[in-house]
Scaffold this motif. Structure first.
Motif, mmCIF file in Angstrom:
data_model
loop_
_atom_site.group_PDB
_atom_site.id
_atom_site.type_symbol
_atom_site.label_atom_id
_atom_site.label_comp_id
_atom_site.label_asym_id
_atom_site.label_seq_id
_atom_site.Cartn_x
_atom_site.Cartn_y
_atom_site.Cartn_z
ATOM 1 N N ARG A 138 0.843 -1.206 0.000
ATOM 2 C CA ARG A 138 0.000 0.000 0.000
ATOM 3 C C ARG A 138 0.873 1.249 0.000
ATOM 4 O O ARG A 138 1.688 1.468 0.895
ATOM 5 C CB ARG A 138 -0.925 0.001 1.214
ATOM 6 N N HIS A 139 0.672 2.071 -1.034
ATOM 7 C CA HIS A 139 1.394 3.343 -1.162
ATOM 8 C C HIS A 139 0.439 4.473 -0.805
ATOM 9 O O HIS A 139 -0.598 4.641 -1.440
ATOM 10 C CB HIS A 139 1.919 3.523 -2.591
ATOM 11 N N GLU A 140 0.813 5.258 0.202
ATOM 12 C CA GLU A 140 -0.039 6.355 0.657
ATOM 13 C C GLU A 140 0.738 7.665 0.649
ATOM 14 O O GLU A 140 1.941 7.697 0.945
ATOM 15 C CB GLU A 140 -0.523 6.098 2.092
ATOM 16 N N ASP A 198 -4.154 10.101 -0.683
ATOM 17 C CA ASP A 198 -4.525 9.120 -1.699
ATOM 18 C C ASP A 198 -3.782 7.813 -1.410
ATOM 19 O O ASP A 198 -2.748 7.802 -0.746
ATOM 20 C CB ASP A 198 -4.231 9.615 -3.126
ATOM 21 N N THR A 199 -4.363 6.704 -1.900
ATOM 22 C CA THR A 199 -3.838 5.373 -1.635
ATOM 23 C C THR A 199 -3.852 4.553 -2.913
ATOM 24 O O THR A 199 -4.812 4.607 -3.687
ATOM 25 C CB THR A 199 -4.698 4.645 -0.572
ATOM 26 N N GLN A 200 -2.799 3.799 -3.117
ATOM 27 C CA GLN A 200 -2.727 2.860 -4.229
ATOM 28 C C GLN A 200 -2.229 1.511 -3.706
ATOM 29 O O GLN A 200 -1.230 1.465 -2.982
ATOM 30 C CB GLN A 200 -1.774 3.361 -5.325
ATOM 31 N N ASP A 201 -2.946 0.438 -4.080
ATOM 32 C CA ASP A 201 -2.531 -0.910 -3.707
ATOM 33 C C ASP A 201 -1.874 -1.586 -4.896
ATOM 34 O O ASP A 201 -2.440 -1.605 -5.998
ATOM 35 C CB ASP A 201 -3.731 -1.743 -3.245
ATOM 36 N N ARG A 202 -0.704 -2.143 -4.693
ATOM 37 C CA ARG A 202 0.024 -2.837 -5.744
ATOM 38 C C ARG A 202 0.441 -4.220 -5.244
ATOM 39 O O ARG A 202 0.556 -4.450 -4.045
ATOM 40 C CB ARG A 202 1.279 -2.058 -6.148
#
Length: 259
Positions: free
Chosen positions: A44-46, A55-59
Motif C-alpha cells: 500500500r502506497h499512501e 490518496d492510496t494505491q494498492d500494488r
C-alpha cells in the motif's frame, strides 16, 4: 468552538488535492506498507499529511523477506488452512503423525501446533519468490513434506505405513490414517476365508466392514472374534435385506468375494 473533543466547524472553505500538494508539499510524506486486503497481500502506497491520507494505491508486492514473513504469519494464524492440502499430502502427514505417536523419535511431531510454530523452518525457503497466496496455492505440498523429512526417512514411511494394503479378496485398498488407528473399508464378503486383517507397524488395522450398500455393518480390529461372535446376528439381518448375496454361517472357511 468548544473543546477539542467535541468542537464543531461552523465555517469552512474547500481546498482541492492540488492545492494541498502545493501549499503543504514540505509536510506531505509517502508511506509504503504491507497489508492484507481480504485474501490479497498488497503493498500500500499512501501520501499522508499528518494523520490524513490524501490518496492510496494498492500494488502487488515484489518478493522479499518482508513478504515471506507476512505470508508465514498469515499461514500460521489460519493454522495451515491456506496451504494446498491435497489428499496425498494430508495422508502423508497423517502417516508420519502415526509413526510419531507409536514410535516417537526420530519421527517428527507434525501436529498443527508444532508445524505452525516451525513454519519458517520447513516452509520459508519455498516462499522466497512468493508474492501472494496464489503462489502458496501452487506449492507441491506432498513433495515439500517429503523433502523436509529427508531421504531415506521418506522412503521408510512408505515401507512402515503403506498407503494401501492387500485384503483376502486380492484387492488393494487405501488405508486411512486420519483417525486414532489406521482403518480400511471394504465389503464384508471380501474378508471371507480369513480370521485376521492386515497389520501395520505391528498393530492390527481397524476394519470397517461394509454391506452391499456400502454401509458399515461392523467396525473391528478382531476379525476372528467378529466371526465367532456377533456375525450370527449381522448375517441374519443382512440375509433378509440382501438375499442375492452370500451370507455363510462360517465365513472364516468361505471363499472371499470381490463383488
Amino acid at each position: 468552538d468548544g473543546k477539542r473533543k467535541n468542537a464543531r466547524i461552523r465555517l469552512a472553505a474547500a481546498i482541492d488535492a492540488a492545492d494541498v500538494a502545493e501549499r503543504f508539499a514540505h509536510e506531505i510524506a509517502d508511506k509504503v506498507s504491507l497489508t492484507w486486503n481480504g485474501d490479497r497481500l498488497v503493498e500500500r502506497h499512501e501520501r499522508r499529511l499528518g494523520g490524513v491520507s490524501l490518496d492510496t494505491q494498492d500494488r502487488r508486492p515484489g518478493p522479499g523477506p518482508e513478504v515471506m514473513a507476512a505470508l508465514l504469519k498469515r499461514i500460521g494464524q489460519n493454522e495451515l488452512r491456506d496451504l494446498p492440502w491435497t489428499p496425498a499430502a494430508s495422508a502423508f502427514r497423517a502417516r508420519v503423525d502415526f509413526l510419531h505417536a507409536r514410535l516417537g523419535e526420530p519421527w517428527p511431531d507434525w501436529s498443527t501446533k508444532r508445524l505452525v510454530a516451525t513454519t519458517k523452518e520447513w516452509l520459508g525457503s519455498y516462499l522466497t519468490n512468493a508474492t501472494g497466496l496464489d503462489d502458496v496455492a501452487r506449492l507441491d505440498l506432498l513433495q515439500l513434506l517429503r523433502n523436509h523429512l529427508g531421504y531415506p526417512a521418506a522412503t521408510e514411511v512408505d515401507r512402515l505405513v503403506p498407503t494401501h494394503v492387500d485384503i483376502p479378496s486380492g484387492r488393494r485398498v487405501a488405508v486411512d490414517y486420519t483417525g486414532e488407528v489406521p482403518t480400511i473399508a471394504a465389503k464384508v464378503q471380501e474378508f471371507f476365508g480369513a480370521t485376521q486383517g492386515p497389520r501395520i507397524a505391528g498393530e492390527p488395522v481397524q476394519l470397517m466392514l461394509l454391506s452391499p450398500a456400502d454401509r458399515p455393518v461392523q467396525i473391528t480390529s478382531d476379525l476372528g472374534g467378529f466371526w465367532a461372535g456377533s456375525w450370527a446376528d449381522v448375517r441374519k439381518d443382512m440375509a433378509g435385506r440382501y438375499p442375492k448375496h452370500e451370507w455363510p454361517e462360517d465365513p472364516a472357511s468361505a471363499r472371499p468375494k470381490r463383488k
